[in-house]
Design a protein around this motif. Structure first.
Motif, PDB file in Angstrom:
ATOM      1  N   LEU A  34       1.252  -4.621 -11.059  1.00  6.79           N
ATOM      2  CA  LEU A  34       1.556  -4.820  -9.682  1.00  6.79           C
ATOM      3  C   LEU A  34       2.736  -5.205  -9.156  1.00  6.79           C
ATOM      4  CD1 LEU A  34      -1.070  -6.022  -7.941  1.00  6.79           C
ATOM      5  CD2 LEU A  34      -0.630  -8.161  -8.339  1.00  6.79           C
ATOM      6  N   VAL A  35       3.591  -5.491 -10.112  1.00  9.23           N
ATOM      7  CA  VAL A  35       4.768  -5.985  -9.322  1.00  9.23           C
ATOM      8  C   VAL A  35       5.538  -4.130  -8.753  1.00  9.23           C
ATOM      9  CG1 VAL A  35       7.145  -6.011  -9.667  1.00  9.23           C
ATOM     10  CG2 VAL A  35       5.669  -8.070 -10.218  1.00  9.23           C
ATOM     11  N   LEU A  36       5.615  -3.472 -10.329  1.00  7.26           N
ATOM     12  CA  LEU A  36       5.859  -2.560  -9.996  1.00  7.26           C
ATOM     13  C   LEU A  36       4.918  -1.513  -7.939  1.00  7.26           C
ATOM     14  CD1 LEU A  36       6.654  -1.038 -13.613  1.00  7.26           C
ATOM     15  CD2 LEU A  36       8.299  -1.520 -11.843  1.00  7.26           C
ATOM     16  N   GLY A  37       4.443  -2.007  -8.263  1.00 12.45           N
ATOM     17  CA  GLY A  37       3.026  -1.119  -7.192  1.00 12.45           C
ATOM     18  C   GLY A  37       3.871  -1.576  -6.169  1.00 12.45           C
ATOM     19  N   ILE A  38       3.790  -3.099  -5.641  1.00 13.70           N
ATOM     20  CA  ILE A  38       4.114  -3.671  -4.921  1.00 13.70           C
ATOM     21  C   ILE A  38       5.738  -2.999  -4.006  1.00 13.70           C
ATOM     22  CG2 ILE A  38       5.008  -6.360  -3.729  1.00 13.70           C
ATOM     23  CD1 ILE A  38       3.350  -7.783  -5.172  1.00 13.70           C
ATOM     24  N   ALA A  39       6.374  -2.908  -5.231  1.00 14.41           N
ATOM     25  CA  ALA A  39       7.747  -2.302  -5.075  1.00 14.41           C
ATOM     26  C   ALA A  39       8.083  -1.288  -4.307  1.00 14.41           C
ATOM     27  CB  ALA A  39       9.157  -2.805  -6.470  1.00 14.41           C
ATOM     28  N   ALA A  40       7.052  -0.342  -5.098  1.00 16.05           N
ATOM     29  CA  ALA A  40       6.945   0.880  -4.895  1.00 16.05           C
ATOM     30  C   ALA A  40       6.290   1.277  -3.133  1.00 16.05           C
ATOM     31  CB  ALA A  40       6.328   1.780  -5.850  1.00 16.05           C
ATOM     32  N   VAL A  41       4.923   0.393  -2.980  1.00 14.14           N
ATOM     33  CA  VAL A  41       4.851   0.360  -1.351  1.00 14.14           C
ATOM     34  C   VAL A  41       5.793   0.767  -0.886  1.00 14.14           C
ATOM     35  CG1 VAL A  41       3.413  -0.614  -0.358  1.00 14.14           C
ATOM     36  CG2 VAL A  41       2.549   0.252  -1.845  1.00 14.14           C
ATOM     37  N   MET A  42       6.829  -1.035  -1.162  1.00 13.92           N
ATOM     38  CA  MET A  42       7.410  -1.296   0.440  1.00 13.92           C
ATOM     39  C   MET A  42       8.622  -0.283   0.269  1.00 13.92           C
ATOM     40  SD  MET A  42       7.899  -4.935  -0.151  1.00 13.92           S
ATOM     41  CE  MET A  42       8.731  -5.982   0.754  1.00 13.92           C
ATOM     42  N   PHE A  43       9.090  -0.282  -0.923  1.00 18.92           N
ATOM     43  CA  PHE A  43      10.156   1.347  -0.709  1.00 18.92           C
ATOM     44  C   PHE A  43       9.359   2.834   0.541  1.00 18.92           C
ATOM     45  CE2 PHE A  43      12.307   4.760  -2.654  1.00 18.92           C
ATOM     46  CZ  PHE A  43      14.388   4.734  -2.323  1.00 18.92           C
ATOM     47  N   PHE A  44       8.671   2.942  -0.008  1.00 22.46           N
ATOM     48  CA  PHE A  44       7.937   4.058   1.150  1.00 22.46           C
ATOM     49  C   PHE A  44       7.678   3.347   1.980  1.00 22.46           C
ATOM     50  CE2 PHE A  44       4.032   6.123   2.829  1.00 22.46           C
ATOM     51  CZ  PHE A  44       4.474   7.487   2.318  1.00 22.46           C
ATOM     52  N   ILE A  45       7.698   2.454   2.340  1.00 20.76           N
ATOM     53  CA  ILE A  45       7.210   2.010   4.069  1.00 20.76           C
ATOM     54  C   ILE A  45       8.515   1.703   4.468  1.00 20.76           C
ATOM     55  CG2 ILE A  45       6.426  -0.270   5.206  1.00 20.76           C
ATOM     56  CD1 ILE A  45       4.046  -0.497   3.363  1.00 20.76           C
ATOM     57  N   ALA A  46       9.284   1.350   3.534  1.00 20.61           N
ATOM     58  CA  ALA A  46      10.904   1.365   4.935  1.00 20.61           C
ATOM     59  C   ALA A  46      11.445   2.917   3.975  1.00 20.61           C
ATOM     60  CB  ALA A  46      11.718   0.434   3.950  1.00 20.61           C
ATOM     61  N   GLY A  47      10.964   3.741   3.971  1.00 17.54           N
ATOM     62  CA  GLY A  47      11.451   4.590   4.231  1.00 17.54           C
ATOM     63  C   GLY A  47      11.937   5.541   3.074  1.00 17.54           C
ATOM     64  N   GLY A  48      12.448   5.355   2.254  1.00 14.85           N
ATOM     65  CA  GLY A  48      12.045   5.676   0.971  1.00 14.85           C
ATOM     66  C   GLY A  48      12.249   6.466   0.845  1.00 14.85           C
ATOM     67  N   SER A  49      13.120   7.661  -0.172  1.00 15.04           N
ATOM     68  CA  SER A  49      12.827   9.106   0.152  1.00 15.04           C
ATOM     69  C   SER A  49      11.517   9.142  -1.027  1.00 15.04           C
ATOM     70  CB  SER A  49      14.080  10.404  -1.176  1.00 15.04           C
ATOM     71  OG  SER A  49      13.983  11.070  -1.501  1.00 15.04           O
ATOM     72  N   ILE A  50      10.775  10.409  -0.868  1.00 15.27           N
ATOM     73  CA  ILE A  50       9.882  10.456  -1.599  1.00 15.27           C
ATOM     74  C   ILE A  50      11.109  11.809  -3.088  1.00 15.27           C
ATOM     75  CG2 ILE A  50       8.015  12.468  -1.527  1.00 15.27           C
ATOM     76  CD1 ILE A  50       6.954   9.907  -0.069  1.00 15.27           C
ATOM     77  N   LYS A  51      11.665  12.450  -2.675  1.00 16.52           N
ATOM     78  CA  LYS A  51      12.263  12.634  -3.566  1.00 16.52           C
ATOM     79  C   LYS A  51      12.537  11.460  -4.945  1.00 16.52           C
ATOM     80  CE  LYS A  51      15.978  16.163  -5.549  1.00 16.52           C
ATOM     81  NZ  LYS A  51      17.762  16.486  -4.396  1.00 16.52           N
ATOM     82  N   HIS A  52      13.286  10.990  -4.719  1.00 11.82           N
ATOM     83  CA  HIS A  52      13.555   9.481  -4.762  1.00 11.82           C
ATOM     84  C   HIS A  52      12.718   8.783  -5.735  1.00 11.82           C
ATOM     85  CE1 HIS A  52      17.843   9.804  -2.370  1.00 11.82           C
ATOM     86  NE2 HIS A  52      17.643  10.615  -3.521  1.00 11.82           N
ATOM     87  N   MET A  53      11.373   8.443  -5.251  1.00 12.14           N
ATOM     88  CA  MET A  53      10.879   8.311  -5.271  1.00 12.14           C
ATOM     89  C   MET A  53       9.652   9.003  -7.274  1.00 12.14           C
ATOM     90  SD  MET A  53       8.200   6.677  -2.872  1.00 12.14           S
ATOM     91  CE  MET A  53       7.150   5.366  -3.718  1.00 12.14           C
ATOM     92  N   LEU A  54       9.375   9.980  -7.117  1.00 14.56           N
ATOM     93  CA  LEU A  54       9.382  11.109  -7.968  1.00 14.56           C
ATOM     94  C   LEU A  54      10.167  10.820  -8.952  1.00 14.56           C
ATOM     95  CD1 LEU A  54       8.028  13.926  -5.607  1.00 14.56           C
ATOM     96  CD2 LEU A  54       6.542  12.297  -6.635  1.00 14.56           C
ATOM     97  N   GLY A  55      11.254  10.697  -8.555  1.00 17.60           N
ATOM     98  CA  GLY A  55      12.865  10.233 -10.061  1.00 17.60           C
ATOM     99  C   GLY A  55      11.762   9.318 -10.311  1.00 17.60           C
ATOM    100  N   ILE A  56      11.689   8.064  -9.590  1.00 16.67           N
ATOM    101  CA  ILE A  56      11.622   7.166 -10.585  1.00 16.67           C
ATOM    102  C   ILE A  56      11.056   6.849 -11.211  1.00 16.67           C
ATOM    103  CG2 ILE A  56      11.392   4.419  -9.845  1.00 16.67           C
ATOM    104  CD1 ILE A  56      12.927   5.001  -7.524  1.00 16.67           C
ATOM    105  N   ALA A  57       9.535   7.146 -10.684  1.00 14.77           N
ATOM    106  CA  ALA A  57       8.371   7.532 -11.045  1.00 14.77           C
ATOM    107  C   ALA A  57       8.115   9.030 -12.492  1.00 14.77           C
ATOM    108  CB  ALA A  57       7.217   8.264 -10.615  1.00 14.77           C
ATOM    109  N   ALA A  58       8.652   9.351 -13.378  1.00 14.41           N
ATOM    110  CA  ALA A  58       9.537  10.602 -13.861  1.00 14.41           C
ATOM    111  C   ALA A  58       9.582   9.438 -15.120  1.00 14.41           C
ATOM    112  CB  ALA A  58      10.247  11.093 -13.432  1.00 14.41           C
ATOM    113  N   VAL A  59      10.487   8.366 -14.643  1.00 12.38           N
ATOM    114  CA  VAL A  59      11.223   7.860 -15.828  1.00 12.38           C
ATOM    115  C   VAL A  59      10.216   6.518 -15.950  1.00 12.38           C
ATOM    116  CG1 VAL A  59      12.673   5.878 -15.897  1.00 12.38           C
ATOM    117  CG2 VAL A  59      13.470   7.741 -15.022  1.00 12.38           C
TER     118      VAL A  59
END
Length: 358
Positions: free
Chosen positions: A163-188
């Motif tokens: 749940l914490v990881l999901g909230i953090a990911a949603v907020m990072f995306f809404i704030a304008g975080g890079s999709i490329k970076h999000m995919l990299g984070i998910a890969a780890v």
């Protein structure tokens, strides 16, 4: 020229929905907890009374969130985050942390028992709302997310971690975080989560029973099988209020994580759809109002972070009950017994409704 303020939006509808969901939750906490209260405490109303206390404090917290300026939470967010991390650490200290059912997730403060992760969810959202509003640097974001992740796995609490990881990911995306970076984070993150699961027999059993509920019907699969039986008995129209069979010590955590199984058994598929409709109406109405509100970036992130917290928790809980995801131990907002969760979610609900006002 002076800036014209947007007209205030009417928040009566989402507020009424929250109160209605809490009232229905009160009814079903009693329905689901009668046997557990009687067997454990010798009083069939014990858990109901505790839930009423939680609701009372929760509604006071709701009023605080509803009427305090959201910028207040943004301003003190570093302090809230620091306190949240300290509480997660305190859980692991012998004498302070309370160990139940193989997990150390509670703090015992005299006669009061609290679950710090419920406060930390709120702390994480307020801090990220402030921080992500000004920058979305990936390395610091990963570090700030890793701190609670390690502490939650030491408890262990995989459901809250997801749940914490999901909230953090949603907020990072809404704030304008890079999709490329999000995919990299998910890969780890995904391989790390898989490793955590396969190295723990308890978590691995959860996955095994999810994939094959028949694998151990009297052991690891007992919980999900009893939930399935409850939903099956409910059928289209349910057995009627007070007529649940599975609440009599068949379903573990019947008044908390698995409460919707009792709901489905007593009011059936159609009644359950009505409750799902109430949740959907609340989330859609608040979302539409938040989009229209003229708020600073940090306040908008605060509102969307809280809405994602409540929404993801509903999805994880109901998804586990109907077998779409493994059992996670996440309570259902406004319904499940649990004073810490109820109080913090009502505080968050008050704040998110306040963020819809320009």
């Amino acid at each position: 020229m002076k800036k014209r303020l947007a007209p205030a939006q009417n928040t009566v509808f989402p507020t009424a929905l929250v109160f209605l969901l809490c009232l229905l939750g009160l009814v079903f906490v009693f329905e689901a907890s009668v046997a557990e209260s009687l067997n454990t405490f010798g009083d069939q109303y014990y858990l109901l009374r505790q839930h009423v206390i939680g609701l009372g404090v929760g509604f006071f917290a709701f009023l605080i969130g509803r009427y305090v300026n959201p910028n207040f939470w943004i301003k003190i967010s570093p302090l809230i985050f620091f306190l949240g991390v300290l509480l997660l650490i305190a859980v692991l200290i012998p004498g302070l942390g309370l160990r139940l059912n193989g997990a150390q997730r509670w703090l015992s403060l005299g006669p009061i028992t609290i679950q710090p992760v419920e406060f930390f969810k709120f702390a994480l959202i307020t801090f990220f709302a402030s921080w992500l509003a000004t920058h979305q640097r990936t390395a610091p974001f990963l570090f700030l997310t890793a701190i609670p992740s390690v502490l939650l796995m030491l408890q262990p609490d995989l459901g809250s971690l997801l749940l914490v990881l999901g909230i953090a990911a949603v907020m990072f995306f809404i704030a304008g975080g890079s999709i490329k970076h999000m995919l990299g984070i998910a890969a780890v993150a995904i391989p790390a989560l898989v490793l955590l699961i396969v190295t723990s027999s308890y978590r691995l059993d959860r996955i095994t029973t999810f994939l094959n509920p028949e694998s151990d019907p009297l052991g690891a699969s007992f919980h999900i099988r009893q939930i399935t039986l409850a939903l099956g008995r409910g059928g289209w129209f349910g057995q009627g209020l007070g007529n649940s069979h599975q609440r009599f010590s068949y379903i573990p955590e019947a008044s908390t994580d698995s409460i919707f199984a009792i709901v489905g058994e007593e009011i059936g598929f159609l009644g359950s759809l009505v409750i799902l409709g109430l949740y959907l109406a609340f989330f859609t109405s608040v979302y539409k109002m938040m989009v229209k509100a003229d708020q600073p970036a940090a306040v908008q992130l605060l509102g969307f972070g809280i809405l994602s917290w409540l929404g993801l928790q509903v999805i994880l809980n109901l998804g586990a009950v109907v077998g779409l995801v493994p059992l996670t131990g996440v309570p259902l907002p406004y319904f499940s017994y649990g004073r810490s969760a109820q109080i913090m979610m009502l505080l968050g609900t008050g704040i998110v409704i306040r963020t819809t006002q320009s």
